[in-house]
Design a protein around this motif. Structure first.
Motif, PDB file in Angstrom:
ATOM      1  N   UNK A 286      11.059  -0.533 -11.160  1.00 24.91           N
ATOM      2  CA  UNK A 286       9.940   0.818 -10.364  1.00 24.91           C
ATOM      3  C   UNK A 286      10.627   1.077  -9.151  1.00 24.91           C
ATOM      4  N   UNK A 287      10.931   0.115  -8.289  1.00 32.97           N
ATOM      5  CA  UNK A 287      11.383   0.445  -6.913  1.00 32.97           C
ATOM      6  C   UNK A 287      12.352   1.557  -6.982  1.00 32.97           C
ATOM      7  N   UNK A 288      13.195   1.462  -8.015  1.00 33.11           N
ATOM      8  CA  UNK A 288      14.469   2.556  -7.900  1.00 33.11           C
ATOM      9  C   UNK A 288      13.999   3.608  -8.757  1.00 33.11           C
ATOM     10  N   UNK A 289      12.846   3.898  -9.165  1.00 30.74           N
ATOM     11  CA  UNK A 289      11.997   4.960 -10.224  1.00 30.74           C
ATOM     12  C   UNK A 289      11.347   5.883  -8.495  1.00 30.74           C
ATOM     13  N   UNK A 290      10.614   4.785  -7.817  1.00 34.10           N
ATOM     14  CA  UNK A 290       9.251   5.727  -6.816  1.00 34.10           C
ATOM     15  C   UNK A 290      10.863   6.137  -5.456  1.00 34.10           C
ATOM     16  N   UNK A 291      11.411   5.288  -5.293  1.00 40.97           N
ATOM     17  CA  UNK A 291      12.909   5.733  -4.585  1.00 40.97           C
ATOM     18  C   UNK A 291      13.382   7.277  -4.001  1.00 40.97           C
ATOM     19  N   UNK A 292      13.327   7.386  -5.521  1.00 42.27           N
ATOM     20  CA  UNK A 292      13.756   8.718  -5.956  1.00 42.27           C
ATOM     21  C   UNK A 292      12.296  10.024  -5.254  1.00 42.27           C
ATOM     22  N   UNK A 293      11.196   9.510  -5.464  1.00 41.31           N
ATOM     23  CA  UNK A 293      10.012  10.222  -4.381  1.00 41.31           C
ATOM     24  C   UNK A 293       9.756   9.918  -3.551  1.00 41.31           C
ATOM     25  N   UNK A 294      10.240   9.473  -2.543  1.00 35.55           N
ATOM     26  CA  UNK A 294       9.498   9.107  -1.425  1.00 35.55           C
ATOM     27  C   UNK A 294      10.644   7.951  -0.091  1.00 35.55           C
ATOM     28  N   UNK A 295       9.892   7.468   0.945  1.00 35.34           N
ATOM     29  CA  UNK A 295      11.517   7.156   2.188  1.00 35.34           C
ATOM     30  C   UNK A 295      10.463   6.278   2.134  1.00 35.34           C
ATOM     31  N   UNK A 296       8.870   6.304   2.042  1.00 30.40           N
ATOM     32  CA  UNK A 296       7.592   5.499   2.726  1.00 30.40           C
ATOM     33  C   UNK A 296       6.806   4.880   1.244  1.00 30.40           C
ATOM     34  N   UNK A 297       7.136   3.593   1.457  1.00 31.52           N
ATOM     35  CA  UNK A 297       6.831   2.546  -0.065  1.00 31.52           C
ATOM     36  C   UNK A 297       5.323   1.573   0.957  1.00 31.52           C
ATOM     37  N   UNK A 298       4.036   1.363  -0.210  1.00 32.28           N
ATOM     38  CA  UNK A 298       3.583   0.945   0.437  1.00 32.28           C
ATOM     39  C   UNK A 298       3.196  -0.352  -0.128  1.00 32.28           C
ATOM     40  N   UNK A 299       2.991  -1.526  -0.202  1.00 33.46           N
ATOM     41  CA  UNK A 299       2.946  -3.225  -1.232  1.00 33.46           C
ATOM     42  C   UNK A 299       1.481  -3.109  -0.480  1.00 33.46           C
ATOM     43  N   UNK A 300       0.060  -3.570  -1.340  1.00 32.02           N
ATOM     44  CA  UNK A 300      -1.052  -3.547  -1.701  1.00 32.02           C
ATOM     45  C   UNK A 300      -1.940  -4.548  -2.009  1.00 32.02           C
ATOM     46  N   UNK A 301      -1.669  -5.960  -1.710  1.00 30.72           N
ATOM     47  CA  UNK A 301      -1.505  -7.388  -2.398  1.00 30.72           C
ATOM     48  C   UNK A 301      -3.465  -7.401  -2.443  1.00 30.72           C
ATOM     49  N   UNK A 302      -3.905  -7.836  -3.463  1.00 27.43           N
ATOM     50  CA  UNK A 302      -5.038  -8.752  -3.318  1.00 27.43           C
ATOM     51  C   UNK A 302      -5.194  -9.825  -2.103  1.00 27.43           C
ATOM     52  N   UNK A 303      -6.395  -9.957  -2.290  1.00 29.08           N
ATOM     53  CA  UNK A 303      -6.412 -10.844  -1.300  1.00 29.08           C
ATOM     54  C   UNK A 303      -6.869 -12.806  -1.914  1.00 29.08           C
ATOM     55  N   UNK A 304      -6.892 -12.949  -2.855  1.00 31.75           N
ATOM     56  CA  UNK A 304      -7.092 -14.105  -3.592  1.00 31.75           C
ATOM     57  C   UNK A 304      -5.501 -14.501  -3.513  1.00 31.75           C
TER      58      UNK A 304
END
Length: 582
Positions: A286-304
């Motif tokens: 997943x991450x290697x795929x995203x790194x082809x299209x952007x240089x800024x990745x933010x992970x958002x996690x639920x608060x549980x």
């Protein structure tokens, strides 16, 4: 998709394209000995660590560890998909991409694509006629524009909905089951997997529906359901919403969330660059795929608690593939919240504020997670936390980011930076040594493994050497040894090729096989062997492998003779082997 164009054509294309000329059109290269160097275009650096080899027709960056052939470079630099890259490079060297590309896709996969396209339109039509489903989407704050952008539909509560679509032939039933749309239970008639659910088409990067996600409109469980893995759908390689996000424009930033409705709600409020994993943890694919299209990745996690556990697991996935030019951030929502519920309750302005002011950098999140409210004023606790962080840092590639995070940890935990650096250096050396000497419990297998790797490295880096080998290796004595089978296959394959091979064209042909990673790594291995001696060295290695193989075969036959005895043929074979040794 790579499988839609033959390997033979791709290999020929890599042979035709001059990687130096290709890269020079995009960045400035400087001649340095037999190679060319440049400032790496994929990460920030002040001194050149990006090397292009005309001989291998490959590039490699010693700073961010990116490497590949002309296809890889253009795809990453121009941010184009595989097919577009192939077509562009083919046009530049006067080749025509085979028109029958679509025919290269197996017929059963084509049937899956066609069926899911038909069902996507069907579910969208069903939604228009289901007022209570529309009312539900409106109650979630979603507009028709957003639902249309993501192709949202609705599956009725019919257990046999495909009869009305005339999908009753045996071939239709087979494809419905193959795509997971029908479930077979015992002797009963197969029934629809998705019933009374809001339907979210899951699309590949070409916009084709490859699966569905569905959400119940009542309290039945499971609340969310995805298509199973199929011939065209693999969860670890697919992200919901990436196709739709790319349609909007360049992705300067990507936000990774956990659910379909999170993605849709964020889009509704102007955040058009979010994606979601599909009922599975974020993977390196997943991450290697995203790194082809952007240089800024933010992970958002639920608060549980599940969100917190997912955040910690993501660190282990992320650290080995970090890059200097990619910015990673972590956002943890308040307890009990997800992006959808947070925006519904507090509005988009509050969520933008979280993104702007409350995202943690990678280093800060690592330290915060390791400490986890422990009292680091106590030396024992600080030692435990430091060791844990050092083990995490050890996974990272040798980039500037690793160095800076090491310094940050030292400052935060109040230890001397050189002590932490020395620990990491010793740990890395120990790991490297352990990896090298513990690859097999059989000591004889280790003695053979090193010459095999050297021989493979010689062949990958200079395939033409195989053309000059006249005496084949006897598979009877060495075919059972680790990776020797691959060596023999490689030699035979190179000899069959009519065109002269380069390292790049060889690797491109073997891409997708279980051996690709080893061959790729060996293509970068430094071999301190004079050019004029490489053929003799390869012949000597093959001779050594043969001798080692015969020795192991003799030992195995002697052991068998003691335990169960040998057949007449085995006795003659053993005598012949011993005679050869004498």
């Amino acid at each position: 998709m790579p499988g839609s164009i033959s390997k033979e054509f791709i290999s020929e294309l890599v042979l035709r394209v001059d990687i130096v000329e290709c890269i020079q059109k995009r960045i400035k290269l400087k001649k340095s000995g037999v190679n060319y160097t440049a400032l790496c275009p994929f990460h920030q650096e002040k001194s050149p660590s990006f090397v292009v080899s005309p001989q291998k027709q490959c590039y490699h960056c010693f700073g961010c560890n990116t490497h590949g052939d002309a296809i890889d470079f253009v795809q990453q630099y121009d941010k184009t998909d595989f097919i577009t890259t192939i077509e562009s490079l083919a046009a530049s060297v006067g080749l025509t991409v085979p028109k029958e590309r679509g025919a290269q896709i197996p017929s059963h996969q084509l049937a899956c694509y066609h069926l899911l396209k038909q069902l996507t339109h069907h579910y969208q039509g069903q939604l228009k006629r289901a007022k209570y489903a529309i009312d539900y989407l409106v109650s979630r704050g979603l507009s028709g524009k957003t639902c249309l952008h993501y192709g949202v539909g609705f599956a009725s509560d019919d257990w046999q909905p495909f009869d009305a679509l005339n999908l009753t032939k045996a071939s239709d039933i087979h494809t419905l089951r193959q795509t997971g749309m029908l479930i077979k239970s015992g002797s009963k008639r197969p029934y629809a997997r998705f019933r009374n659910r809001i339907m979210f088409p899951i699309r590949n990067l070409k916009g084709q529906t490859i699966a569905f996600g569905g959400r119940y409109l009542n309290q039945e469980m499971p609340k969310y359901m995805n298509s199973p893995e199929t011939p065209i759908f693999h969860k670890r390689n697919t992200l919901y919403g990436l196709y739709e996000a790319r349609k909007i424009g360049d992705l300067k930033r990507i936000l990774i969330v956990e659910g379909y409705l999170d993605v849709l709600t964020l889009f509704e409020h102007g955040i058009t660059w979010s994606v979601a994993a599909l009922g599975t943890a974020i993977s390196q694919q997943h991450l290697q795929l995203l790194m082809r299209y952007t240089t800024h990745i933010t992970f958002c996690f639920d608060g549980d608690s599940a969100g917190q556990n997912a955040a910690r697991k993501t660190l282990d996935i992320l650290l080995p593939i970090t890059r200097d030019h990619i910015r990673f951030e972590f956002l943890t929502l308040p307890p009990g919240e997800d992006p959808d519920s947070f925006i519904q309750a507090k509005g988009s302005k509050a969520f933008y504020n979280l993104l702007d002011q409350h995202c943690h950098s990678l280093s800060h999140f690592m330290i915060k997670s390791a400490i986890a409210e422990q009292d680091i004023t106590k030396p024992e606790i600080r030692a435990i936390v430091t060791r844990k962080l050092a083990e995490q840092v050890k996974q990272m590639p040798h980039h500037f980011l690793k160095q800076f995070i090491t310094q940050d940890i030292a400052v935060q935990l109040k230890i001397e930076p050189q002590y932490l650096a020395q620990y990491l250096e010793r740990a890395t050396a120990t790991t490297s040594k352990d990896t090298r000497y513990n690859q097999s419990n059989n000591p004889q297998s280790f003695r053979v493994k090193q010459p095999v790797h050297t021989a493979l490295a010689l062949l990958v880096q200079q395939p033409k050497l195989a053309k000059n080998l006249t005496t084949p290796v006897n598979t009877d004595t060495v075919g059972h040894l680790p990776e020797v089978t691959l060596l023999l296959q490689l030699i035979a394959w190179i000899k069959k090729q009519m065109e002269p091979m380069t390292s790049a064209s060889l690797l491109r042909y073997w891409q997708g096989t279980s051996h690709y990673r080893l061959l790729r790594d060996l293509s970068q291995q430094s071999l301190i062997i004079p050019e004029e001696n490489k053929l003799d060295e390869l012949k000597a290695l093959l001779k050594l492998i043969k001798q080692q193989g015969e020795k192991i075969m003799i030992l195995n036959l002697l052991d068998k003779m003691k335990d169960t005895g040998l057949s007449i043929q085995e006795k003659k074979y053993l005598q012949r082997l011993i005679a050869n040794k004498v």
